[in-house]
Design an enzyme around this catalytic site. Structure first.
Site, PDB file in Angstrom:
ATOM      1  N   ARG A 143      -0.029   2.300  14.101  1.00 25.56           N
ATOM      2  CA  ARG A 143      -0.438   3.158  12.980  1.00 25.56           C
ATOM      3  C   ARG A 143       0.506   4.366  12.881  1.00 25.56           C
ATOM      4  NH1 ARG A 143      -2.578  -0.742  11.858  1.00 25.56           N
ATOM      5  NH2 ARG A 143      -4.798  -1.262  11.771  1.00 25.56           N
ATOM      6  N   TYR A 149      -0.469   3.979  -4.118  1.00 23.04           N
ATOM      7  CA  TYR A 149      -1.267   4.931  -4.907  1.00 23.04           C
ATOM      8  C   TYR A 149      -1.828   5.992  -3.974  1.00 23.04           C
ATOM      9  CZ  TYR A 149      -5.020   1.707  -3.361  1.00 23.04           C
ATOM     10  OH  TYR A 149      -5.844   0.899  -2.627  1.00 23.04           O
ATOM     11  N   PRO A 150      -1.993   7.203  -4.477  1.00 26.71           N
ATOM     12  CA  PRO A 150      -2.623   8.239  -3.667  1.00 26.71           C
ATOM     13  C   PRO A 150      -4.134   8.226  -3.893  1.00 26.71           C
ATOM     14  CG  PRO A 150      -1.720   9.211  -5.654  1.00 26.71           C
ATOM     15  CD  PRO A 150      -1.482   7.727  -5.764  1.00 26.71           C
ATOM     16  N   HIS A 182     -15.747  -0.597   5.776  1.00 27.64           N
ATOM     17  CA  HIS A 182     -14.436  -0.670   5.113  1.00 27.64           C
ATOM     18  C   HIS A 182     -13.440  -1.500   5.951  1.00 27.64           C
ATOM     19  CE1 HIS A 182     -10.672   0.944   3.351  1.00 27.64           C
ATOM     20  NE2 HIS A 182     -10.276   1.034   4.594  1.00 27.64           N
ATOM     21  N   GLN A 236      -1.355  -2.740   5.425  1.00 25.28           N
ATOM     22  CA  GLN A 236      -1.680  -1.485   4.745  1.00 25.28           C
ATOM     23  C   GLN A 236      -1.137  -0.330   5.566  1.00 25.28           C
ATOM     24  OE1 GLN A 236      -3.704  -2.703   6.900  1.00 25.28           O
ATOM     25  NE2 GLN A 236      -5.103  -1.182   7.691  1.00 25.28           N
TER      26      GLN A 236
END
Ligand code: 76R
Length: 230
Positions: free
Chosen positions: A109, A125-126, A152, A165
């Site tokens: 990460r 995208y923010p 999530h 991601q």
């Protein structure tokens, strides 16, 4: 001089959305390629993608723990004739809900290796989490937020293998609180993951989104050719 342009942990990430001028010969193609090559040799990870639609022609996404390295790359790209028409600055982080992840995943990460193999479909995208009465992420207690982030994560894991991601933090640094960069096998995977995650309560109730950019990752020389910079 005290202090440093280096992050104490993780990497700085700048997304530079660029347009070529109307007269493409005003861009020095070799200077753009040299800037990318030099940055890469000096330890900056650089990802380039051709962008579809009017918002930009291409994106140069760069990661380094030293913000000067990112700034130098930006200067060289503009000196080569590219117009930076939008940008986003963020940093890699380990989310507070990810404290229990295995060490290797936490390292990935903070220090991702990009771009991932075989995932050319790209979007950015923010996003922020809401602070509305009755919908305030930041007044929600930690255990509840952790539960929602667990939901999530579970819905995200259904896309394992098809998607990478990169969630980077930008509170206090740019206009939203996170940057979301997705790399997928197929362009429709991007739509599917974002659509699916809209039903997670963490997104459905609490998320606000900024503009979306979508493109195709390719080496810099290919990206320049496809956007008409010969
Ligand atoms: O890092 C981890 O894998 C642990 C679980 C996890 C966390 C903590 C996780 C998993 N995410 C986490 C944090 Mn995520 N993520 C987004 C978006 O469009 C939208 O609705 C939201 C944009 C996508 C598409 C996505 C995908 N995630 C976060 C955070 C930080 C929250 C904080 O710190 O407050 C945000 C803003 C965010 C947003 N996430 C996953 C995914 C996917 C696909 C996964 C599963 C990854 C895997 O296990 O392989």
């Amino acid at each position: 001089m005290t202090g440093s342009s280096k992050l104490s942990v993780g990497l700085g990430v700048v997304h530079l959305f660029c347009k070529r001028p109307r007269t493409p010969s005003l861009v020095d193609r070799n200077a753009v390629l040299d800037a990318v090559e030099k940055a890469t040799e000096q330890g900056t990870q650089v990802v380039t993608a051709a962008i579809l639609g009017h918002k930009a022609d291409l994106v140069v996404m760069a990661l380094n723990d030293d913000l000067w390295a990112l700034r130098h790359l930006q200067t060289e790209l503009t000196e080569a004739g590219l117009d930076v028409v939008d940008s986003y600055l963020s940093v890699t982080e380990i989310s507070e809900y990810a404290a229990g992840l295995p060490d290797q995943m936490k390292q990935d990460r903070l220090y991702p290796q990009l771009p991932p193999e075989g995932k050319p479909a790209w979007c950015f995208y923010p996003m922020s989490k809401r602070r509305n009465p009755g919908q305030n992420w930041f007044t929600t207690d930690f255990d509840r937020r952790k539960e929602l982030m667990y939901e999530h994560g579970a819905s995200g894991r259904k896309f394992a293998g098809r998607l990478v991601q990169l969630i980077t933090a930008s509170t206090g640094i740019d206009d939203f609180e996170w940057g979301v960069t997705l790399f997928a096998e197929h362009p429709d995977d991007l739509k599917e993951v974002v659509y699916t995650m809209r039903y997670d309560e963490a997104s459905a109730v609490y998320a606000e989104f900024g503009p979306f950019y979508t493109g195709l990752v390719a080496p810099a020389d290919h990206v320049l050719t496809t956007v008409g910079i010969q």
